[in-house]
Enzyme design. Structure first.
Site, mmCIF file in Angstrom:
data_model
loop_
_atom_site.group_PDB
_atom_site.id
_atom_site.type_symbol
_atom_site.label_atom_id
_atom_site.label_comp_id
_atom_site.label_asym_id
_atom_site.label_seq_id
_atom_site.Cartn_x
_atom_site.Cartn_y
_atom_site.Cartn_z
ATOM 1 N N SER A 187 6.968 -8.533 6.416
ATOM 2 C CA SER A 187 5.823 -8.113 5.586
ATOM 3 C C SER A 187 5.969 -8.475 4.110
ATOM 4 O O SER A 187 5.007 -8.382 3.361
ATOM 5 C CB SER A 187 5.630 -6.607 5.695
ATOM 6 O OG SER A 187 4.876 -6.325 6.839
ATOM 7 N N LYS A 227 3.471 -10.759 2.718
ATOM 8 C CA LYS A 227 2.059 -10.402 2.518
ATOM 9 C C LYS A 227 1.561 -10.561 1.083
ATOM 10 O O LYS A 227 0.505 -11.172 0.873
ATOM 11 C CB LYS A 227 1.810 -8.978 3.040
ATOM 12 C CG LYS A 227 1.921 -8.883 4.565
ATOM 13 C CD LYS A 227 1.903 -7.433 5.027
ATOM 14 C CE LYS A 227 2.009 -7.329 6.562
ATOM 15 N NZ LYS A 227 2.166 -5.932 6.986
ATOM 16 N N TYR A 284 -0.066 -15.863 10.706
ATOM 17 C CA TYR A 284 0.496 -14.565 10.298
ATOM 18 C C TYR A 284 1.923 -14.385 10.828
ATOM 19 O O TYR A 284 2.847 -14.023 10.088
ATOM 20 C CB TYR A 284 -0.410 -13.417 10.776
ATOM 21 C CG TYR A 284 0.215 -12.069 10.546
ATOM 22 C CD1 TYR A 284 0.326 -11.551 9.255
ATOM 23 C CD2 TYR A 284 0.744 -11.324 11.602
ATOM 24 C CE1 TYR A 284 0.941 -10.323 9.036
ATOM 25 C CE2 TYR A 284 1.353 -10.097 11.385
ATOM 26 C CZ TYR A 284 1.455 -9.605 10.098
ATOM 27 O OH TYR A 284 2.066 -8.396 9.873
ATOM 28 N N TYR A 286 3.657 0.828 2.045
ATOM 29 C CA TYR A 286 2.948 1.488 3.150
ATOM 30 C C TYR A 286 2.618 2.936 2.798
ATOM 31 O O TYR A 286 2.255 3.239 1.668
ATOM 32 C CB TYR A 286 3.755 1.441 4.451
ATOM 33 C CG TYR A 286 4.384 0.114 4.757
ATOM 34 C CD1 TYR A 286 3.573 -1.021 4.908
ATOM 35 C CD2 TYR A 286 5.749 -0.026 4.887
ATOM 36 C CE1 TYR A 286 4.140 -2.252 5.193
ATOM 37 C CE2 TYR A 286 6.316 -1.246 5.179
ATOM 38 C CZ TYR A 286 5.510 -2.351 5.326
ATOM 39 O OH TYR A 286 6.063 -3.539 5.599
ATOM 40 N N VAL A 340 9.886 -5.230 7.850
ATOM 41 C CA VAL A 340 10.652 -4.571 8.910
ATOM 42 C C VAL A 340 11.999 -5.225 9.205
ATOM 43 O O VAL A 340 12.808 -4.664 9.929
ATOM 44 C CB VAL A 340 9.867 -4.470 10.251
ATOM 45 C CG1 VAL A 340 8.742 -3.465 10.148
ATOM 46 C CG2 VAL A 340 9.378 -5.812 10.705
HETATM 47 N N1 GLN Z 1 5.703 -9.089 11.558
HETATM 48 C C1 GLN Z 1 5.669 -7.682 11.354
HETATM 49 C C2 GLN Z 1 4.492 -7.052 12.114
HETATM 50 O O1 GLN Z 1 3.406 -7.480 11.992
HETATM 51 C C3 GLN Z 1 5.590 -7.364 9.917
HETATM 52 C C4 GLN Z 1 5.467 -5.890 9.674
HETATM 53 C C5 GLN Z 1 6.364 -5.420 8.586
HETATM 54 O O2 GLN Z 1 7.271 -6.087 8.143
HETATM 55 N N2 GLN Z 1 6.166 -4.171 8.196
HETATM 56 O O3 GLN Z 1 4.668 -6.132 12.838
#
Ligand code: GLN
Length: 618
Positions: free
Chosen positions: A75, A78, A200, A252, A270
């Site tokens: 993420s 992003k 993505y 988040y 994550v």
């Molecule tokens: N690739 C992960 C997902 O879409 C990214 C989410 C994250 O890092 N919080 O679940």
């Protein structure tokens, strides 16, 4: 990447290195949290892995622990993709497809802002998928190339994609697929959702280590310019937009607590990656795969919390002290120019000299410090006269400061005060202040070469106003300050001894270190006396005009010349051989008394002036 940085020196870098290593070993003890396994490949990460890196906006890097371990950024991709969309399509088009409101929900929540028909923000999966849709042109190979190019530009080196992680997520990412199809259903995304999801999943699978991520964060800190390569990846307004959304939504459903505690724009992923930004200063990256219940790295959060607390980095803490902007203030009565003047002129300047005031500024000029500077300038302008605003020691001038300072010429002119601006240099160029001053109406502002020149011009104007112009040429030796009060017979003897010499503009009359063989009285022109600094640079310390003498120390001591004397324009001098002059004075006690008294008076005046100056400039 540079191992050392000459600008900051290895000392500064090592200090941070030590700090990061200490922090790393302290926080290794934290073993709470779980490695993410919902993307099966991520479950293979070493739960003990832990790296920290910090990249200054000048490209200096410090890293500790497993900072060279490459992992997928997840993420953390992003905000960077969001910036690419803003750059490519503009704010309005992007805002039409994704908002900037925090959700307070989990990162992968199937939650959409149905009222505005868009995901809430680009930091949660729904918003990030909408951003990928904006950046996808339906061709996975080209999408991938562009995206990979973006992250390579951000890191300052080519970054790869972990195709195993990509495959693993593509295979298992049903929830993200659900979000994409839901958005397709309500027209939030267009085109082929599979191509969008491919982009993505691939952006989440970009491989980077902590040092790369620190450089990426430092690019945001640096107004969008990569500190290693200088490449402008984002425009400054886009970099600012990215940071704003990171500050409100980057962590988040922990975003509120995060900005409350740590106070920095940040983004986590994550894989256990986390980056934070101190705008204008540095980017920080931490990797540790054990995650808390929200999905943030446990050690990552703690490391950022510690660094922010140890160095007082919270964005809303006051970091600047506008009070220090005025370095010192004085008038031209306290600090005269270095021009030697007849006693009558000196007395006049002491009486009237306070009509010129100098404000020396220092440190960075931003809204609050510039406001203080213009306020002080305005108060001094009430007395009329001339105000010198000196920027020699001023640091950067930002937009707010340039806007405030740019209004000064007109404001001061309205109060009958003449503004002189000195010391604006190349480092102030980007502020545009110099340009603004050029555009000021004629007569509102002058730009002398320096404070000394401003003071000298002011003195000349005062003297010219107060008395008829002086003779530009010394007609007879009786007018020389050194021989004031000498009897006619003594003056005649001096005339006989004098040798008339002419010098071309710029010609050196005395060189430092020379044997002192003569005493000079200037008949016409100007001679500049320069002292030589230990580094060899000469600096004008005195300027002599017609009727004044130089090199007269030859009468007092047998030492080599201490300074240079150069003809400023064409100059004419009487030169008196030092040995012969001393003999003459020995033979004529009345002349000797007059000459030594004159010499003492002029030395005493210089000393008084020097003392005043020392106090004023303290
Ligand atoms: N690739 C992960 C997902 O879409 C990214 C989410 C994250 O890092 N919080 O679940």
């Amino acid at each position: 990447m540079p191992e050392t940085d000459a600008a900051t020196g290895p000392g500064a870098r090592h200090l941070l290195q030590d700090y990061l290593e200490r922090l790393c070993s302290e926080l290794r003890g934290l073993s709470a949290g779980e490695v993410a396994t919902y993307i099966p490949e991520l479950g293979r990460a070493d739960p003990e892995g832990f790296g920290i890196a910090l990249a200054m906006v000048d490209g200096t890097l410090a890293a500790a622990g497993d900072a060279a371990e490459e992992v997928t950024i997840q993420s953390v991709s992003k905000p960077f993709m969001y910036g690419a969309a803003l750059e490519a399509l503009g704010r309005e088009a992007v805002m039409a497809r994704v908002g900037v409101e925090p959700t307070g929900e989990r990162f992968n929540a199937i939650l959409l802002d149905e009222e505005n028909n868009r995901p809430f923000n680009p930091m949660v999966n729904a918003g990030a998928i909408a951003v990928s849709a904006l950046l996808s042109d339906g061709s996975p190979a080209e999408d991938e190339l562009r995206m990979q190019g973006l992250f390579s530009d951000l890191a300052g080196r080519p970054l790869e994609i972990d195709l195993t992680v990509f495959g693993s997520e593509k295979e298992t990412g049903h929830r993200n697929r659900a979000i994409a199809w839901l958005m397709l259903n309500s027209g939030m995304i267009e085109g082929d959702p599979d191509a969008v999801l491919d982009l993505y999943f691939k952006q989440c699978s970009v491989l980077a280590d902590c040092r790369d991520l620190a450089v990426m964060a430092a690019t945001l800190a640096n107004g969008g310019a990569n500190p290693l390569t200088g490449r402008q990846v984002y425009s400054a307004p886009v970099a600012q937009d990215i940071l704003s959304v990171m500050a409100t939504c980057g962590m988040y459903d922990y975003a509120g607590q995060w900005i409350f505690d740590v106070g920095l724009p940040a983004k986590s992923g994550v894989s256990g990656m986390l980056c934070a930004v101190v705008p204008g200063q540095f980017g920080l990256a931490v990797w540790s795969p054990r995650l808390d219940a929200v999905g943030n790295s446990v050690r990552g959060i703690e490391a950022c919390r510690r660094i922010a607390a140890d160095f007082g980095l919270h964005a809303f803490a006051p970091h600047l002290d506008p009070g220090a902007v005025i370095r010192r203030e004085y008038s031209s009565a306290e600090v005269a120019s270095c021009r030697e003047r007849p006693q009558a002129d000196c007395a006049l300047l002491e009486r009237e000299g306070a009509a010129l005031r100098v404000i020396e500024l220092q440190g960075p000029l931003y809204f609050a410090s510039a406001e203080k500077a213009v306020r002080r300038a305005g108060a001094l302008a009430e007395r009329g006269g001339t105000l010198v605003l000196d920027f020699h020691h001023a640091g950067s001038i930002d937009r707010a400061a340039a806007a405030l300072l740019g209004q000064l010429p007109a404001a001061l002119a309205g109060r009958g005060c003449q503004l002189c601006v000195t010391g604006l240099g190349p480092r102030h160029e980007s502020s545009g202040l110099a340009r603004q001053l050029e555009e000021a109406p004629a007569g509102h502002v002058t730009r002398p070469a320096g404070i000394a020149e401003a003071i000298e011009a002011h003195e000349e104007a005062l003297i010219a106003r107060a008395q008829p112009p002086r003779e530009a040429r010394l007609a007879r030796l009786s007018g020389a300050a050194l021989f004031a009060g000498a009897a006619p017979a003594d003056l005649a003897a001096l005339e006989r001894m004098a040798v008339r010499l002419s010098f071309a503009p710029g010609e050196r009359i005395i060189a430092r270190g020379d044997t002192a063989r003569a005493v000079f009285v200037l008949a016409a022109g100007q001679v500049d006396i320069s002292a030589v600094a230990p580094d060899g640079t000469a600096r004008r310390v005195s300027a002599v005009g017609p009727g004044q003498s130089f090199g007269e120390m030859a009468l007092l001591e047998d030492a080599p010349r201490a300074s240079h004397a150069d003809a400023a324009g064409a100059a004419e001098c009487y030169a008196f051989p030092a040995a012969a002059l001393r003999e003459l004075l020995a033979a004529r006690p009345a002349l000797a008394a007059a000459v030594y008294a004159n010499l003492s008076r002029s030395l005493a005046a210089r000393l008084r002036q020097a003392n005043r100056q020392i106090i004023a400039l303290d």
